[in-house]
Enzyme design. Sequence first.
Site, PDB file in Angstrom:
ATOM      1  N   ARG A   1       0.850  -1.188   0.000  1.00 17.87           N
ATOM      2  CA  ARG A   1       0.000   0.000   0.000  1.00 17.87           C
ATOM      3  C   ARG A   1       0.885   1.237   0.000  1.00 17.87           C
ATOM      4  O   ARG A   1       0.926   1.995   0.952  1.00 17.87           O
ATOM      5  CB  ARG A   1      -0.862  -0.035   1.250  1.00 17.87           C
ATOM      6  CG  ARG A   1      -2.328  -0.362   1.059  1.00 17.87           C
ATOM      7  CD  ARG A   1      -2.697  -1.719   0.723  1.00 17.87           C
ATOM      8  NE  ARG A   1      -3.906  -1.773  -0.099  1.00 17.87           N
ATOM      9  CZ  ARG A   1      -5.139  -1.733   0.375  1.00 17.87           C
ATOM     10  NH1 ARG A   1      -5.372  -1.627   1.641  1.00 17.87           N
ATOM     11  NH2 ARG A   1      -6.173  -1.800  -0.430  1.00 17.87           N
TER      12      ARG A   1
ATOM     13  N   GLN B   1       0.309   2.159  -6.008  1.00 15.86           N
ATOM     14  CA  GLN B   1      -1.145   2.401  -6.034  1.00 15.86           C
ATOM     15  C   GLN B   1      -1.791   1.947  -7.350  1.00 15.86           C
ATOM     16  O   GLN B   1      -2.859   1.357  -7.351  1.00 15.86           O
ATOM     17  CB  GLN B   1      -1.388   3.893  -5.860  1.00 15.86           C
ATOM     18  CG  GLN B   1      -2.448   4.185  -4.848  1.00 15.86           C
ATOM     19  CD  GLN B   1      -2.427   5.639  -4.415  1.00 15.86           C
ATOM     20  OE1 GLN B   1      -1.587   6.425  -4.849  1.00 15.86           O
ATOM     21  NE2 GLN B   1      -3.360   5.994  -3.575  1.00 15.86           N
TER      22      GLN B   1
ATOM     23  N   ASP C   1      -2.606  -1.733  -7.475  1.00 16.53           N
ATOM     24  CA  ASP C   1      -3.304  -2.252  -6.301  1.00 16.53           C
ATOM     25  C   ASP C   1      -4.705  -2.777  -6.655  1.00 16.53           C
ATOM     26  O   ASP C   1      -5.677  -2.022  -6.712  1.00 16.53           O
ATOM     27  CB  ASP C   1      -3.382  -1.120  -5.263  1.00 16.53           C
ATOM     28  CG  ASP C   1      -3.980  -1.574  -3.949  1.00 16.53           C
ATOM     29  OD1 ASP C   1      -4.466  -2.719  -3.867  1.00 16.53           O
ATOM     30  OD2 ASP C   1      -3.964  -0.778  -3.005  1.00 16.53           O
TER      31      ASP C   1
ATOM     32  N   SER D   1      -7.614  -2.406  -4.071  1.00 11.93           N
ATOM     33  CA  SER D   1      -8.284  -1.101  -4.100  1.00 11.93           C
ATOM     34  C   SER D   1      -9.179  -0.959  -5.322  1.00 11.93           C
ATOM     35  O   SER D   1     -10.307  -0.484  -5.209  1.00 11.93           O
ATOM     36  CB  SER D   1      -7.256   0.039  -4.126  1.00 11.93           C
ATOM     37  OG  SER D   1      -6.627   0.139  -2.888  1.00 11.93           O
TER      38      SER D   1
ATOM     39  N   TYR E   1      -3.723  -0.539   7.491  1.00 12.28           N
ATOM     40  CA  TYR E   1      -4.877  -1.374   7.833  1.00 12.28           C
ATOM     41  C   TYR E   1      -5.261  -1.181   9.300  1.00 12.28           C
ATOM     42  O   TYR E   1      -4.446  -0.767  10.120  1.00 12.28           O
ATOM     43  CB  TYR E   1      -4.555  -2.849   7.607  1.00 12.28           C
ATOM     44  CG  TYR E   1      -4.422  -3.222   6.148  1.00 12.28           C
ATOM     45  CD1 TYR E   1      -5.526  -3.184   5.309  1.00 12.28           C
ATOM     46  CD2 TYR E   1      -3.206  -3.611   5.620  1.00 12.28           C
ATOM     47  CE1 TYR E   1      -5.424  -3.527   3.974  1.00 12.28           C
ATOM     48  CE2 TYR E   1      -3.083  -3.959   4.273  1.00 12.28           C
ATOM     49  CZ  TYR E   1      -4.204  -3.914   3.462  1.00 12.28           C
ATOM     50  OH  TYR E   1      -4.096  -4.251   2.143  1.00 12.28           O
TER      51      TYR E   1
END
Length: 381
Positions: free
Chosen positions: A122, A127, A130, A133, A228
């Site tokens: 993360r 990004q 990912d 996500s 998280y």
Amino acid sequence: MKLFAPKETCAGERRVALVPAAVARLVKLGAEVEVEAGLGETLRESDAAYTEAGATISHDRRASLGSADMVLRLHKPPVDEVGLLKQGAIHVSYLDPFNDRPLLEALAAAGVSAICMEMIPRSTLAQKMDALSSQANLAGYLSVVLAAGQLGRILPMMMTPSGTIPPARVFVIGVGVAGLQAIATAKRLGARVEAFDTRPVVEEQVQSLGAKFVKVDLGEMGETKQGYAKQLTEEQLEKQRQVMAKHCAQSDIVITTAQLFGRPAPVIVTDEMVRGMRPGSLLVDLAVETGGNVEGSKVDEVVEVDGVRILGYSNLPGHAAVPASEMYASNLANLIEHFWDKDEKGFRMDPADELQQGCLLTHGGAIIHESFKPAASDDAS
Ligand code: NAD
């Protein structure tokens, strides 16, 4: 370097790992791309669309799995297909690593370098790769849209000569990627939205979307280095439930997305809390596949308790298979582009690279990731 995308074997899955646009990007890099015949059927993409993008079509799945330098899929491979892979091949997919150790062992034994899409770090750099996500974003949107379609009421306020309809109330528990998108979607549809998360940093994000953040004093909380949530104690969870009960009781739609990475989801809405809600209201449990946030929720079932329905959809992103596949394929293409060696025309394996350290689970015949390595004592035996 030859890349191969086989058809998914998981029952009911409509998403695929490669769409023609991603094929074109990979071919432009210099990769040779092969896809299994009919790969795009569930998206209404023809084999011709893939060939136009530069792919070749395989009619022999086993031969293609055996000759590919890199295999790209969405779901983890069936364990009986791992042995078909070439020694030294790279395999990229979800792997469910916390629950499927035999698969990791098989991949290591086959000499496969397995990149796990759930473990992409993360970080700002990663990004664009990912997949958790990209898929959670769609799940958040779909949770609201599907609930709105089943509510039997409308979400916005309507003031008409015939009377005024108040806005529906939506309560979102767990405001990560899916929760934020659920809030944004419910707001766009005109609902009154409240939300809660145990990570204090979320309050500002909730308010910036025009929703109300529900405050609960749980004492020490926070988040892991990866961003998280930390696990709550049973006392903290009980305190949380007491506040949540009141907000559930006054909501038309409750959406729960509270997950703990690599662990079962916490039970936040108890049976008693469900019975405290108004008949006709709905809960959508996005954590149903990891145990559920709502007591009594069942995977792919609508459970009715005293007139309150609990929707336990699995694979919500699969309900929007076209954008979900486009985003997943783009995540893969971004990963491959990032590590592409122009001179060698291939994916640069570099277990010392920070990003690969995060997501490369097996390499050189062993499980190498810190979180899944056999314990030192196992090594000794
Ligand atoms: P997730 O799916 O693991 O969990 C969903 C949400 O549930 C989280 O916000 C978590 O805090 C919350 N939660 C857990 N226990 C709870 C409880 N008892 N009550 C209420 N809420 C609870 O998380 P996610 O959506 O994958 O992302 C978590 C965080 O990581 C977010 O802040 C997100 O913005 C961040 N993130 C960063 C990057 C990046 O920098 N590249 C990428 C993705 C996500």
